[in-house]
Design an enzyme around this catalytic site. Structure first.
Site, short mmCIF file in Angstrom:
data_model
loop_
_atom_site.label_atom_id
_atom_site.label_comp_id
_atom_site.label_asym_id
_atom_site.label_seq_id
_atom_site.Cartn_x
_atom_site.Cartn_y
_atom_site.Cartn_z
N ASN A 186 38.35 41.71 33.06
CA ASN A 186 37.88 40.44 33.61
C ASN A 186 36.78 39.95 32.65
OD1 ASN A 186 35.50 41.78 34.28
ND2 ASN A 186 35.97 41.92 36.46
N ASP A 257 43.58 44.52 40.65
CA ASP A 257 44.58 45.60 40.73
C ASP A 257 45.98 45.02 40.99
OD1 ASP A 257 42.28 47.10 40.63
OD2 ASP A 257 42.22 47.41 42.80
P1 ATP Z 1 38.66 43.05 41.23
O1 ATP Z 1 37.79 43.91 40.34
O2 ATP Z 1 37.89 42.38 42.35
O3 ATP Z 1 39.90 43.69 41.70
P2 ATP Z 1 38.98 41.44 38.85
O4 ATP Z 1 37.58 41.00 38.58
O5 ATP Z 1 39.54 42.50 37.99
O6 ATP Z 1 39.15 41.81 40.37
P3 ATP Z 1 39.70 38.69 38.97
O7 ATP Z 1 39.61 38.10 37.62
O8 ATP Z 1 38.61 38.41 39.94
O9 ATP Z 1 39.99 40.23 38.79
O10 ATP Z 1 41.04 38.21 39.69
C1 ATP Z 1 42.34 38.62 39.27
C2 ATP Z 1 43.33 37.55 39.66
O11 ATP Z 1 43.25 37.36 41.10
C3 ATP Z 1 43.06 36.18 39.08
O12 ATP Z 1 43.61 36.05 37.79
C4 ATP Z 1 43.73 35.28 40.11
O13 ATP Z 1 45.13 35.24 39.91
C5 ATP Z 1 43.46 36.00 41.42
N1 ATP Z 1 42.26 35.48 42.08
C6 ATP Z 1 41.03 36.05 42.14
N2 ATP Z 1 40.16 35.27 42.81
C7 ATP Z 1 40.85 34.16 43.19
C8 ATP Z 1 40.53 32.96 43.91
N3 ATP Z 1 39.29 32.75 44.35
N4 ATP Z 1 41.52 32.06 44.10
C9 ATP Z 1 42.77 32.26 43.64
N5 ATP Z 1 43.13 33.36 42.96
C10 ATP Z 1 42.20 34.30 42.73
O1 RIB Z 2 39.53 47.14 42.76
C1 RIB Z 2 39.26 47.42 44.10
C2 RIB Z 2 39.06 48.88 44.31
O2 RIB Z 2 37.92 49.30 43.59
C3 RIB Z 2 38.81 49.26 45.74
O3 RIB Z 2 39.99 49.55 46.46
C4 RIB Z 2 37.86 50.45 45.64
O4 RIB Z 2 38.44 51.65 46.06
C5 RIB Z 2 37.41 50.49 44.18
O5 RIB Z 2 37.96 51.53 43.48
#
Ligand code: ATP
Ligand code: RIB
Length: 308
Positions: A186, A257
């Site tokens: 991200n 994920d």
């Molecule tokens: P996490 O660590 O919370 O699992 P991340 O930070 O790795 O997530 P993000 O970039 O927040 O991943 O989100 C992954 C995908 O989820 C985005 O590319 C999008 O498709 C979807 N997504 C996340 N937040 C939103 C939102 N507010 N509205 C629509 N889609 C979203």
């Molecule tokens: O990405 C989300 C996950 O991060 C949660 O399910 C939690 O277990 C942490 O590992």
């Protein structure tokens, strides 16, 4: 082409409290109750890949306790092959403490437990068994660095396409990025990767992704939350895929994920990085409308309906 994915990473149980807002340092916030969900970045992505239609094998570790047994039963119920999961005595199954606010934003602290005992040997064995079977190996970094490194090295040795969900970024990744995994950070993880190579100063997402891609000689896919994803391909082509529209964002836990699991599953089925990214984005945007890391993960037909 049958989509077959080996996922290496962490399994947790998530204890989730919904509150109006996230607590600051030293602050206590109170929500109405506690929910318990399956979690862990690896196990979540495995579920996302399986629901998207892939055959999935999972490699990780749980404690020899009721929580671990429940976590494994959930993966088995999703049709995931759990033969490469170690059940360890004397250590608890990983646990995540999660707070989710009224906007669906979260704060997470993880007690690694058994995930901290995943060994390079176990990972090497699982990758060797998956050679000739898996179209893609997906590894995330909530397990020891030497196990992550082993997964990336073994994938390269066996010629398996490797997707690296660098959450969190580990210093040891520097030595294996030149082996060519497709990295899916991200925005803040992309900055951490950038700093890992001693690069200072503010850079745009495109500039930092270009730096990563020069190193891996592979596409870099940056997830941008509600802004979708940015893809930088070797040669410099830049593509942005917007997130799907969501009427109410309830919980973004596991959105990354979901993206990674569906991205890896779709790549393993023979799709291009751009098509796999589009499918991953569609799935991840569907997922944030429901509570729990896996609560909103869609099935293949639901994803494909959102894509047309
Ligand atoms: P996490 O660590 O919370 O699992 P991340 O930070 O790795 O997530 P993000 O970039 O927040 O991943 O989100 C992954 C995908 O989820 C985005 O590319 C999008 O498709 C979807 N997504 C996340 N937040 C939103 C939102 N507010 N509205 C629509 N889609 C979203
Ligand atoms: O990405 C989300 C996950 O991060 C949660 O399910 C939690 O277990 C942490 O590992």
């Amino acid at each position: 082409m049958i989509a077959r994915v080996l996922v290496v990473g962490a399994i947790n149980v998530d204890l989730v409290v919904a509150t109006e807002r996230l607590p600051g340092p030293g602050e206590t916030v109170v929500g109405p109750g506690v929910e318990r969900h399956g979690g862990g970045k690896g196990a979540n992505a495995a579920v996302a890949a399986a629901r998207a239609g892939a055959e999935v094998r999972y490699c990780g570790a749980i404690g020899n306790d009721d929580t671990g047994a429940e976590a494994l039963a959930e993966l088995h119920a999703e049709g995931i092959d759990i033969a490469d999961v170690a059940v360890l005595d004397g250590v608890a199954t990983g646990t995540a403490l999660i707070v989710v606010d009224a906007q669906g934003e979260n704060q997470i602290a993880v007690g690694a437990g058994a995930n901290a005992a995943v060994t390079p040997e176990v990972v090497r064995g699982a990758v060797a068994r998956a050679a000739g079977w898996a179209g893609c190996l997906l590894v995330s970094t909530e397990i020891p660095a030497d196990a992550v490194v082993a997964a990336i090295v073994a994938a390269a040795e066996h010629g398996i396409c490797c997707v690296l969900n660098s959450a969190p970024v580990l210093a040891e990744l520097a030595e294996v990025l030149p082996l060519g995994p497709i990295v899916t950070p991200n925005a803040s993880e992309l900055e951490d990767l950038h700093l890992l190579f001693g690069e200072r100063g503010r850079r745009s997402v495109a500039e930092m992704a270009t730096g990563m891609s020069t190193l891996t000689k592979a596409p870099v896919v940056v997830t941008l939350g509600g802004d979708g994803v940015f893809i930088l391909e070797p040669g410099g082509r830049e593509t942005r895929i917007p997130a799907g529209s969501v009427s109410q964002v309830r919980d973004t836990t596991g959105a990354g994920d979901t993206f990674n699991g569906v991205f890896a599953a779709t790549l393993a089925g023979g799709a291009s990085v751009l098509d796999a990214s589009a499918r991953g984005v569609a799935a991840a945007s569907l997922s944030v409308a429901a509570v729990g890391a896996r609560g909103g993960m869609p099935r293949g037909e639901h994803i494909d309906a959102a894509l047309v």
